[in-house]
Design a protein around this motif. Sequence first.
Motif, mmCIF file in Angstrom:
data_model
loop_
_atom_site.group_PDB
_atom_site.id
_atom_site.type_symbol
_atom_site.label_atom_id
_atom_site.label_comp_id
_atom_site.label_asym_id
_atom_site.label_seq_id
_atom_site.Cartn_x
_atom_site.Cartn_y
_atom_site.Cartn_z
ATOM 1 N N LYS A 190 4.480 5.671 -5.342
ATOM 2 C CA LYS A 190 4.471 5.772 -6.813
ATOM 3 C C LYS A 190 3.519 6.877 -7.262
ATOM 4 C CE LYS A 190 5.703 0.995 -7.932
ATOM 5 N NZ LYS A 190 5.221 -0.265 -8.524
ATOM 6 N N TYR A 191 2.365 6.961 -6.612
ATOM 7 C CA TYR A 191 1.402 8.012 -6.934
ATOM 8 C C TYR A 191 2.005 9.390 -6.658
ATOM 9 C CZ TYR A 191 -2.590 11.108 -6.494
ATOM 10 O OH TYR A 191 -3.454 12.158 -6.622
ATOM 11 N N MET A 192 2.646 9.537 -5.502
ATOM 12 C CA MET A 192 3.233 10.826 -5.141
ATOM 13 C C MET A 192 4.360 11.208 -6.102
ATOM 14 S SD MET A 192 1.387 12.020 -2.809
ATOM 15 C CE MET A 192 2.358 13.466 -2.492
ATOM 16 N N ASP B 94 4.625 15.539 -12.455
ATOM 17 C CA ASP B 94 3.697 16.365 -13.229
ATOM 18 C C ASP B 94 3.778 17.827 -12.800
ATOM 19 O OD1 ASP B 94 2.808 14.221 -14.720
ATOM 20 O OD2 ASP B 94 0.932 13.976 -13.605
ATOM 21 N N GLN C 202 2.545 1.774 -3.402
ATOM 22 C CA GLN C 202 1.620 2.345 -4.383
ATOM 23 C C GLN C 202 1.405 3.838 -4.121
ATOM 24 O OE1 GLN C 202 0.710 0.806 -7.129
ATOM 25 N NE2 GLN C 202 1.879 -0.934 -6.377
ATOM 26 N N ARG C 203 1.314 4.205 -2.839
ATOM 27 C CA ARG C 203 1.154 5.616 -2.481
ATOM 28 C C ARG C 203 2.382 6.412 -2.913
ATOM 29 N NH1 ARG C 203 -1.527 7.122 2.871
ATOM 30 N NH2 ARG C 203 -1.620 4.878 2.766
ATOM 31 N N ALA D 222 4.534 10.428 -9.228
ATOM 32 C CA ALA D 222 3.865 10.871 -10.460
ATOM 33 C C ALA D 222 3.307 12.285 -10.298
ATOM 34 C CB ALA D 222 2.761 9.896 -10.840
ATOM 35 N N VAL D 223 2.705 12.575 -9.143
ATOM 36 C CA VAL D 223 2.152 13.908 -8.890
ATOM 37 C C VAL D 223 3.268 14.958 -8.914
ATOM 38 C CG1 VAL D 223 1.101 15.374 -7.099
ATOM 39 C CG2 VAL D 223 0.121 13.127 -7.616
ATOM 40 N N THR E 201 0.840 -1.204 0.000
ATOM 41 C CA THR E 201 0.000 0.000 0.000
ATOM 42 C C THR E 201 0.876 1.255 0.000
ATOM 43 O OG1 THR E 201 -1.783 -1.128 1.168
ATOM 44 C CG2 THR E 201 -1.765 1.271 1.294
#
Length: 77
Positions: free
Chosen positions: A42-44, A50, A39-40, A46-47, A36
Amino acid sequence: MAKFTIKYDDKDVILQTDDFNEEQQGVFAEAQTAETELQRAKYMVAVFKDRRDFLLTKLVESVHASKDKEKDDKEET
């Protein structure tokens, strides 16, 4: 029975989670938490990538706009 499939040595391994002892349940729970958090993260990432790209694009556009304005101002004088 609850089944869980993982990759181990490039092979799919099916584990029967209902058969886990207390220690195995703890390890499994920690592995789920780690997944978990991964995954968090990886999301951060990406954010933030960007956001960085957005800001750098705005910076480049601003620099070009400033140079174009300076050029126009010089041509008018």
